[in-house]
Scaffold this motif. Structure first.
Motif, PDB file in Angstrom:
ATOM      1  N   THR A 127       5.644-104.458 -44.281  1.00  0.00           N
ATOM      2  CA  THR A 127       4.912-105.305 -43.399  1.00  0.00           C
ATOM      3  C   THR A 127       3.810-104.814 -43.069  1.00  0.00           C
ATOM      4  N   ARG A 166       4.325-107.786 -47.248  1.00  0.00           N
ATOM      5  CA  ARG A 166       4.570-109.237 -46.474  1.00  0.00           C
ATOM      6  C   ARG A 166       3.326-108.961 -45.285  1.00  0.00           C
ATOM      7  N   PRO A 173       4.022-114.329 -39.063  1.00  0.00           N
ATOM      8  CA  PRO A 173       4.066-114.267 -40.376  1.00  0.00           C
ATOM      9  C   PRO A 173       2.534-115.008 -40.969  1.00  0.00           C
ATOM     10  N   PRO A 186       6.808-111.990 -49.942  1.00  0.00           N
ATOM     11  CA  PRO A 186       6.171-110.917 -49.952  1.00  0.00           C
ATOM     12  C   PRO A 186       5.546-110.968 -51.474  1.00  0.00           C
TER      13      PRO A 186
END
Length: 194
Positions: A127, A166, A173, A186
């Motif tokens: 991430t 991601r 997000p 992702p």
């Protein structure tokens, strides 16, 4: 009687001297043990700090990617970085944020973009969390978006354990950058631009 008192006084003095001598020996022995423990702890702390410093100062070789001048493909650039208070994923992205050196391609990172943090889960998904400038200052079209996302994803998927990336902005997000790529899932390595 005087002789008895003199003998008792002498025995008392000898007893005190023996007791005092033994006490000093024990105190010295205890003091030496404490000093040895302190020294041992001090060395352990130093080794520990040294070890921690050694890990923080660990040099890592990276391959990062920048778009070529025409925006047709990504060019590989080698970097060696010291991991000082950071992980290798953050170090790699921060190298991208610094931009290419002469002959390494062109900069595609939006102006004032900052990496807030990175993380990796058990599935190998990294991430990346950027500040709002990542979206707000992006000015490219579909090719620029592909080059930007591709440079980050392909840089991070160079690490064997990383399967996909991601994207987050300010902890939320990111679904899309400018509407050309779906970022809800992702993103895996983009081989066709390498």
């Amino acid at each position: 009687m005087n002789q008895l008192r003199a003998v008792l006084a002498a025995l008392l003095v000898i007893g005190l001297l023996i007791t005092a001598g033994c006490g000093t020996g024990q105190e010295n022995s205890q003091s030496e043990q404490q000093n040895n423990q302190i020294t041992a702890n001090g060395l352990a702390d130093t080794k520990s700090k040294s070890s921690a410093s050694g890990q923080q100062l660990k040099k890592v070789k990276l391959i990062i990617y920048f778009p070529n001048e025409n925006g047709e493909k990504l060019l590989a650039a080698d970097r060696t970085v010291n991991l000082v208070g950071t992980d290798k994923y953050s170090a790699a992205v921060n190298e991208l944020l610094q931009g290419p050196k002469k002959g390494e391609g062109t900069n595609v990172i939006p102006k004032n973009t900052q990496l807030l943090n990175t993380g990796i889960d058990n599935a190998g998904i990294v991430t990346v969390n950027f500040n709002n400038a990542f979206v707000k200052n992006f000015t490219g079209g579909s090719t620029g978006e592909l080059m930007l996302i591709g440079s980050i994803v392909d840089t991070l998927t160079n690490f064997q354990e990383v399967k996909a990336v991601r994207f987050y902005v300010e902890g939320k997000p990111l679904d899309a950058l400018s509407g050309h790529m779906d970022l809800t899932a992702p993103v895996t390595r983009i081989k066709n631009i390498l």
